[in-house]
Design a protein around this motif. Sequence first.
Motif, PDB file in Angstrom:
ATOM      1  N   VAL A  44      -0.620  12.515  -1.757  1.00  0.00           N
ATOM      2  CA  VAL A  44      -0.452  11.406  -0.806  1.00  0.00           C
ATOM      3  C   VAL A  44       0.314  10.261  -1.457  1.00  0.00           C
ATOM      4  CG1 VAL A  44      -1.679   9.657   0.546  1.00  0.00           C
ATOM      5  CG2 VAL A  44      -2.496  12.025   0.528  1.00  0.00           C
ATOM      6  N   ARG A  45      -0.046   9.953  -2.705  1.00  0.00           N
ATOM      7  CA  ARG A  45       0.616   8.848  -3.410  1.00  0.00           C
ATOM      8  C   ARG A  45       2.119   9.122  -3.561  1.00  0.00           C
ATOM      9  NH1 ARG A  45      -2.835   7.361  -8.336  1.00  0.00           N
ATOM     10  NH2 ARG A  45      -4.189   6.564  -6.696  1.00  0.00           N
ATOM     11  N   GLN A 101       3.615   9.058   0.456  1.00  0.00           N
ATOM     12  CA  GLN A 101       3.165   8.184   1.544  1.00  0.00           C
ATOM     13  C   GLN A 101       4.247   7.196   2.008  1.00  0.00           C
ATOM     14  OE1 GLN A 101      -0.247   5.880   0.392  1.00  0.00           O
ATOM     15  NE2 GLN A 101       0.579   5.352  -1.611  1.00  0.00           N
ATOM     16  N   HIS A 102       5.052   6.698   1.074  1.00  0.00           N
ATOM     17  CA  HIS A 102       6.077   5.726   1.472  1.00  0.00           C
ATOM     18  C   HIS A 102       7.129   6.370   2.371  1.00  0.00           C
ATOM     19  CE1 HIS A 102       4.203   3.859  -2.038  1.00  0.00           C
ATOM     20  NE2 HIS A 102       4.502   2.713  -1.450  1.00  0.00           N
ATOM     21  N   ARG A 103       7.498   7.597   2.008  1.00  0.00           N
ATOM     22  CA  ARG A 103       8.503   8.338   2.785  1.00  0.00           C
ATOM     23  C   ARG A 103       7.979   8.597   4.209  1.00  0.00           C
ATOM     24  NH1 ARG A 103      12.865  10.202   4.433  1.00  0.00           N
ATOM     25  NH2 ARG A 103      13.016   7.989   4.207  1.00  0.00           N
ATOM     26  N   PHE A 136       5.396   7.254   5.851  1.00  0.00           N
ATOM     27  CA  PHE A 136       5.128   6.055   6.645  1.00  0.00           C
ATOM     28  C   PHE A 136       6.450   5.406   7.089  1.00  0.00           C
ATOM     29  CE2 PHE A 136       4.105   1.504   7.155  1.00  0.00           C
ATOM     30  CZ  PHE A 136       3.141   1.621   8.146  1.00  0.00           C
ATOM     31  N   GLY A 137       7.445   5.446   6.216  1.00  0.00           N
ATOM     32  CA  GLY A 137       8.749   4.866   6.550  1.00  0.00           C
ATOM     33  C   GLY A 137       9.368   5.534   7.764  1.00  0.00           C
ATOM     34  N   ALA A 140       1.386   9.023  10.216  1.00  0.00           N
ATOM     35  CA  ALA A 140       1.465   9.369   8.793  1.00  0.00           C
ATOM     36  C   ALA A 140       0.222  10.150   8.370  1.00  0.00           C
ATOM     37  CB  ALA A 140       1.624   8.096   7.965  1.00  0.00           C
ATOM     38  N   GLN A 141      -0.939   9.736   8.869  1.00  0.00           N
ATOM     39  CA  GLN A 141      -2.178  10.472   8.551  1.00  0.00           C
ATOM     40  C   GLN A 141      -2.103  11.887   9.094  1.00  0.00           C
ATOM     41  OE1 GLN A 141      -5.964   8.719   9.216  1.00  0.00           O
ATOM     42  NE2 GLN A 141      -5.437   6.749   8.324  1.00  0.00           N
ATOM     43  N   PHE A 183       0.072  14.213   6.958  1.00  0.00           N
ATOM     44  CA  PHE A 183      -0.577  14.780   5.767  1.00  0.00           C
ATOM     45  C   PHE A 183      -1.590  15.859   6.145  1.00  0.00           C
ATOM     46  CE2 PHE A 183       0.988  10.830   3.752  1.00  0.00           C
ATOM     47  CZ  PHE A 183       1.649  11.415   2.678  1.00  0.00           C
ATOM     48  N   PRO A 192      14.551   4.482   5.691  1.00  0.00           N
ATOM     49  CA  PRO A 192      14.023   3.888   4.464  1.00  0.00           C
ATOM     50  C   PRO A 192      12.521   4.134   4.276  1.00  0.00           C
ATOM     51  CG  PRO A 192      14.282   2.214   6.147  1.00  0.00           C
ATOM     52  CD  PRO A 192      14.815   3.477   6.739  1.00  0.00           C
ATOM     53  N   ASP A 193      12.120   4.237   3.021  1.00  0.00           N
ATOM     54  CA  ASP A 193      10.694   4.300   2.704  1.00  0.00           C
ATOM     55  C   ASP A 193      10.058   2.958   3.057  1.00  0.00           C
ATOM     56  OD1 ASP A 193      11.395   6.696   1.638  1.00  0.00           O
ATOM     57  OD2 ASP A 193      10.710   6.283  -0.386  1.00  0.00           O
ATOM     58  N   GLN A 194       8.772   2.991   3.347  1.00  0.00           N
ATOM     59  CA  GLN A 194       8.065   1.726   3.602  1.00  0.00           C
ATOM     60  C   GLN A 194       6.679   1.784   3.002  1.00  0.00           C
ATOM     61  OE1 GLN A 194       7.980  -0.624   7.114  1.00  0.00           O
ATOM     62  NE2 GLN A 194       9.732   0.412   8.023  1.00  0.00           N
ATOM     63  N   GLU A 195       6.210   0.636   2.588  1.00  0.00           N
ATOM     64  CA  GLU A 195       4.865   0.527   2.019  1.00  0.00           C
ATOM     65  C   GLU A 195       3.839   0.694   3.137  1.00  0.00           C
ATOM     66  OE1 GLU A 195       4.374  -0.401  -1.374  1.00  0.00           O
ATOM     67  OE2 GLU A 195       2.246   0.046  -1.049  1.00  0.00           O
ATOM     68  N   PRO A 196       2.956   1.673   3.028  1.00  0.00           N
ATOM     69  CA  PRO A 196       1.932   1.817   4.081  1.00  0.00           C
ATOM     70  C   PRO A 196       0.880   0.719   3.979  1.00  0.00           C
ATOM     71  CG  PRO A 196       1.687   3.522   2.407  1.00  0.00           C
ATOM     72  CD  PRO A 196       2.872   2.704   2.006  1.00  0.00           C
ATOM     73  N   PHE A 199      -4.457   2.896   3.050  1.00  0.00           N
ATOM     74  CA  PHE A 199      -3.949   4.109   3.701  1.00  0.00           C
ATOM     75  C   PHE A 199      -4.248   5.353   2.866  1.00  0.00           C
ATOM     76  CE2 PHE A 199      -0.508   7.248   4.091  1.00  0.00           C
ATOM     77  CZ  PHE A 199      -0.602   7.555   5.426  1.00  0.00           C
ATOM     78  N   GLU A 200      -3.952   5.246   1.584  1.00  0.00           N
ATOM     79  CA  GLU A 200      -4.150   6.395   0.694  1.00  0.00           C
ATOM     80  C   GLU A 200      -5.609   6.879   0.746  1.00  0.00           C
ATOM     81  OE1 GLU A 200      -2.340   5.986  -3.248  1.00  0.00           O
ATOM     82  OE2 GLU A 200      -4.278   6.574  -4.051  1.00  0.00           O
ATOM     83  N   VAL A 221      -6.419   8.626   4.088  1.00  0.00           N
ATOM     84  CA  VAL A 221      -5.829   9.960   4.221  1.00  0.00           C
ATOM     85  C   VAL A 221      -6.583  10.959   3.347  1.00  0.00           C
ATOM     86  CG1 VAL A 221      -3.777  11.361   3.836  1.00  0.00           C
ATOM     87  CG2 VAL A 221      -3.547   9.084   4.778  1.00  0.00           C
ATOM     88  N   ARG A 271      -9.711  12.127   4.780  1.00  0.00           N
ATOM     89  CA  ARG A 271      -9.556  13.118   5.857  1.00  0.00           C
ATOM     90  C   ARG A 271      -9.174  14.489   5.316  1.00  0.00           C
ATOM     91  NH1 ARG A 271      -6.711   9.837  10.808  1.00  0.00           N
ATOM     92  NH2 ARG A 271      -6.440  11.918  11.668  1.00  0.00           N
ATOM     93  N   LEU A 272      -8.472  14.499   4.201  1.00  0.00           N
ATOM     94  CA  LEU A 272      -8.078  15.781   3.621  1.00  0.00           C
ATOM     95  C   LEU A 272      -9.219  16.431   2.857  1.00  0.00           C
ATOM     96  CD1 LEU A 272      -4.460  15.147   2.280  1.00  0.00           C
ATOM     97  CD2 LEU A 272      -5.201  15.844   4.545  1.00  0.00           C
TER      98      LEU A 272
END
Lengths: 188, 254
Positions: A25-26, A29-31, A33-34, A50-51, A54, B59-63, B67-68, B71, B74-75
């Motif tokens: 996830v780490r 996650q940015h990709r 969520f982006g 995003a959830q 995954f 572009p990538d974005q900070e969630p 969030f981590e 997730v 849930r996994l």
Amino acid sequence: MDRLPDEALLSGLATGDPDLAVTFVRRFQHRVFGVAMAVTGDPQLAEDIAQQTFERAWRHAQIYDSRRGSVATWLTTIAHNLAIDAVRARRTEPVAPEDLDALLGVVTETPERWALADEASSRLRAALARLPREQARALVMAGIYGMTAQQIADAEGIPLGTAKTRIRAAMAKLRKTLASVRRGDHAE
Amino acid sequence: MPSDMSCEQLREASAELALGVLPGRERAEAIAHLDRCADCRQFIEPLCRVGERLIGLLPDQEPPLGFETRVVRRLTPDTTAHEGHGSARARGLGGRPVLARIGLAPAAVTLAALCGFAGWAVGTAIEDVTASAPAAPRGEPMLVGDMTSAADAGRSVGEVYAHPGRPGWIFMSVALDGAGRPYSGKVTCLLERSDGGTVRLGEFALREGQGDWGSTARVDSRGVSGARLVSPDGTVLATAHLQTGQVLTGTGQT
């Protein structure tokens, strides 16, 4: 574990190991969520997507096939498809012009932070920036927002045939760009 | 039943098809055409790559904060999710989703076969994959095997996946926590070659018999027959016979 290849991490994800899950996830996650944010523009909805992305990856890890692309590309595709489904289910208004222009600006910018991007992506950005504005808009509406040609025609106030032509023309130019990258050409 | 679409019509619709925005009926006709037209399949493939690349420009974005953790929870629903490193304890094999794997690969959707991931509508197409008529094998060859306990012959204690591609890699998950006191400490992973020799791949730690480990590795699918886990004193803890299989579609298995 941070050094595990993406593919190994994905395989390991199915074991239910929390450390592997955190690493996975780490890493992505940015990709994910982006992509969800770009399509939906809604942080809460983007987080849900995003959830789900995954979870889909975890549940369907066994069908990932590295011959078709990287793990990042696979996750990006899942996130994009889920985001489009979510937006289609909700959207009653066409995408706001200012949102579209902002996104077009982002995908065509070539600042220093993209300097390390692969050549194909850099050339694609440049080619996108060179497209006639109306073609670039049609391409982004279809390729990123998942709008049909009819929806684009309605949003832009143009005939359906014109919308289709714009999408087709833009795709043909970008296809040519990617082909030239594959051949190793430096001029287009 | 989709009507017949000509090559010219297909090529006119190909950009929308590659971007996934061709409406249902036209899409069905286009896919039916692609199913039988190699030239058009070749024509559309690079367009699918364009679509894929286009999404890759986003572009990538900070969630959002947390969030981590959400997730991961849930996994791995039966563990306490965490943000830090190394604080979680691996679940035993009994608690994890079953990996459906070695098997005969089922179907692929034509567009998925052509367009890689761009052809997938995951969530819809994945379910369609198993329901649609077989078209071409999907999944990729991989060496897979069950780890069995050396002390408790035949009891499954883990799984091994070895990927012969470049880079090749191996991943194993072990839970030697059956009878007796579970082993804790370093173990060495060896690949067994078909000619009887072994190749040392690396070491990792088991805690109370449990651990997961992965590494890049050169894996020759024709020359490798199994994997072995040994303790520092040379005791064989578990072995696996590796077989080439294709990864089976995971729908409904978890």
